[in-house]
Design a protein around this motif. Structure first.
Motif, PDB file in Angstrom:
ATOM      1  N   TYR A 161       0.800  -1.223   0.000  1.00 45.79           N
ATOM      2  CA  TYR A 161       0.000   0.000   0.000  1.00 45.79           C
ATOM      3  C   TYR A 161       0.837   1.281   0.000  1.00 45.79           C
ATOM      4  O   TYR A 161       0.284   2.371  -0.084  1.00 45.79           O
ATOM      5  N   PHE A 162       2.146   1.152   0.103  1.00 47.50           N
ATOM      6  CA  PHE A 162       2.977   2.355   0.194  1.00 47.50           C
ATOM      7  C   PHE A 162       2.988   3.193  -1.079  1.00 47.50           C
ATOM      8  O   PHE A 162       3.010   4.421  -0.989  1.00 47.50           O
ATOM      9  N   PRO A 163       2.978   2.614  -2.271  1.00 48.53           N
ATOM     10  CA  PRO A 163       2.840   3.484  -3.456  1.00 48.53           C
ATOM     11  C   PRO A 163       1.520   4.257  -3.473  1.00 48.53           C
ATOM     12  O   PRO A 163       1.475   5.410  -3.910  1.00 48.53           O
ATOM     13  N   THR A 164       0.454   3.657  -2.964  1.00 51.71           N
ATOM     14  CA  THR A 164      -0.824   4.360  -2.878  1.00 51.71           C
ATOM     15  C   THR A 164      -0.747   5.499  -1.876  1.00 51.71           C
ATOM     16  O   THR A 164      -1.273   6.595  -2.126  1.00 51.71           O
ATOM     17  N   ILE A 165      -0.091   5.269  -0.757  1.00 50.45           N
ATOM     18  CA  ILE A 165       0.085   6.322   0.243  1.00 50.45           C
ATOM     19  C   ILE A 165       0.905   7.468  -0.352  1.00 50.45           C
ATOM     20  O   ILE A 165       0.571   8.642  -0.169  1.00 50.45           O
ATOM     21  N   ALA A 166       1.964   7.128  -1.108  1.00 53.25           N
ATOM     22  CA  ALA A 166       2.769   8.166  -1.760  1.00 53.25           C
ATOM     23  C   ALA A 166       1.931   8.946  -2.767  1.00 53.25           C
ATOM     24  O   ALA A 166       2.067  10.165  -2.884  1.00 53.25           O
ATOM     25  N   SER A 167       1.057   8.259  -3.477  1.00 52.96           N
ATOM     26  CA  SER A 167       0.186   8.949  -4.441  1.00 52.96           C
ATOM     27  C   SER A 167      -0.769   9.899  -3.741  1.00 52.96           C
ATOM     28  O   SER A 167      -0.995  11.021  -4.211  1.00 52.96           O
ATOM     29  N   ILE A 168      -1.326   9.475  -2.632  1.00 54.90           N
ATOM     30  CA  ILE A 168      -2.236  10.347  -1.878  1.00 54.90           C
ATOM     31  C   ILE A 168      -1.505  11.606  -1.413  1.00 54.90           C
ATOM     32  O   ILE A 168      -2.019  12.721  -1.544  1.00 54.90           O
ATOM     33  N   PHE A 169      -0.296  11.424  -0.883  1.00 52.94           N
ATOM     34  CA  PHE A 169       0.500  12.589  -0.468  1.00 52.94           C
ATOM     35  C   PHE A 169       0.848  13.476  -1.658  1.00 52.94           C
ATOM     36  O   PHE A 169       0.786  14.704  -1.572  1.00 52.94           O
ATOM     37  N   GLY A 170       1.229  12.863  -2.775  1.00 52.99           N
ATOM     38  CA  GLY A 170       1.596  13.639  -3.955  1.00 52.99           C
ATOM     39  C   GLY A 170       0.442  14.463  -4.483  1.00 52.99           C
ATOM     40  O   GLY A 170       0.591  15.659  -4.774  1.00 52.99           O
ATOM     41  N   PHE A 171      -0.732  13.845  -4.598  1.00 54.02           N
ATOM     42  CA  PHE A 171      -1.896  14.590  -5.073  1.00 54.02           C
ATOM     43  C   PHE A 171      -2.305  15.667  -4.080  1.00 54.02           C
ATOM     44  O   PHE A 171      -2.665  16.779  -4.468  1.00 54.02           O
ATOM     45  N   SER A 172      -2.245  15.353  -2.790  1.00 54.04           N
ATOM     46  CA  SER A 172      -2.625  16.335  -1.773  1.00 54.04           C
ATOM     47  C   SER A 172      -1.709  17.551  -1.781  1.00 54.04           C
ATOM     48  O   SER A 172      -2.180  18.695  -1.758  1.00 54.04           O
ATOM     49  N   ILE A 173      -0.409  17.314  -1.819  1.00 54.54           N
ATOM     50  CA  ILE A 173       0.537  18.430  -1.832  1.00 54.54           C
ATOM     51  C   ILE A 173       0.354  19.268  -3.089  1.00 54.54           C
ATOM     52  O   ILE A 173       0.353  20.497  -3.041  1.00 54.54           O
ATOM     53  N   SER A 174       0.178  18.605  -4.213  1.00 54.87           N
ATOM     54  CA  SER A 174       0.056  19.330  -5.470  1.00 54.87           C
ATOM     55  C   SER A 174      -1.240  20.126  -5.556  1.00 54.87           C
ATOM     56  O   SER A 174      -1.248  21.281  -5.983  1.00 54.87           O
TER      57      SER A 174
END
Length: 100
Positions: A36-49
């Motif tokens: 699930y870590f790539p999904t967590i990274a995606s959530i952070f990436g979209f949120s920050i952006s």
């Protein structure tokens, strides 16, 4: 339909990508399966952006969020692979020195 104009600078990548990697690494303290870590990274990436990098343009935020999260996952993967190769090379050198 007109494509959005995306204004970005080098600081978005220099701050967002390492921040995503660090935040994702902090989640390793919790009992979360590694898949699930790539999904967590995606959530952070979209949120920050969306909320920080491009707050007034949703489509630009979504577009760049994908790049931020993919860059963070790639950075982590390359660092992990390099570290494993370094350890294996060091181990093989020690083994060769002990045999002689």
């Amino acid at each position: 339909m007109e494509f959005p104009v995306i204004h970005t600078n080098i600081w978005d990548g220099l701050i967002a990508v390492p921040l995503i990697v660090i935040l994702t690494q902090l989640f390793k303290f919790f009992p979360i399966p590694r898949q699930y870590f790539p999904t967590i990274a995606s959530i952070f990436g979209f949120s920050i952006s969306i909320f920080y990098g491009h707050p007034h343009n949703l489509w630009a935020g979504i577009f760049m969020g994908g790049f931020y999260s993919a860059a963070a996952v790639g950075l982590y993967s390359s660092l992990k692979t390099s570290w494993i190769a370094f350890k294996n090379r060091r181990k093989s050198k020690k083994k060769a020195l002990n045999i002689n």
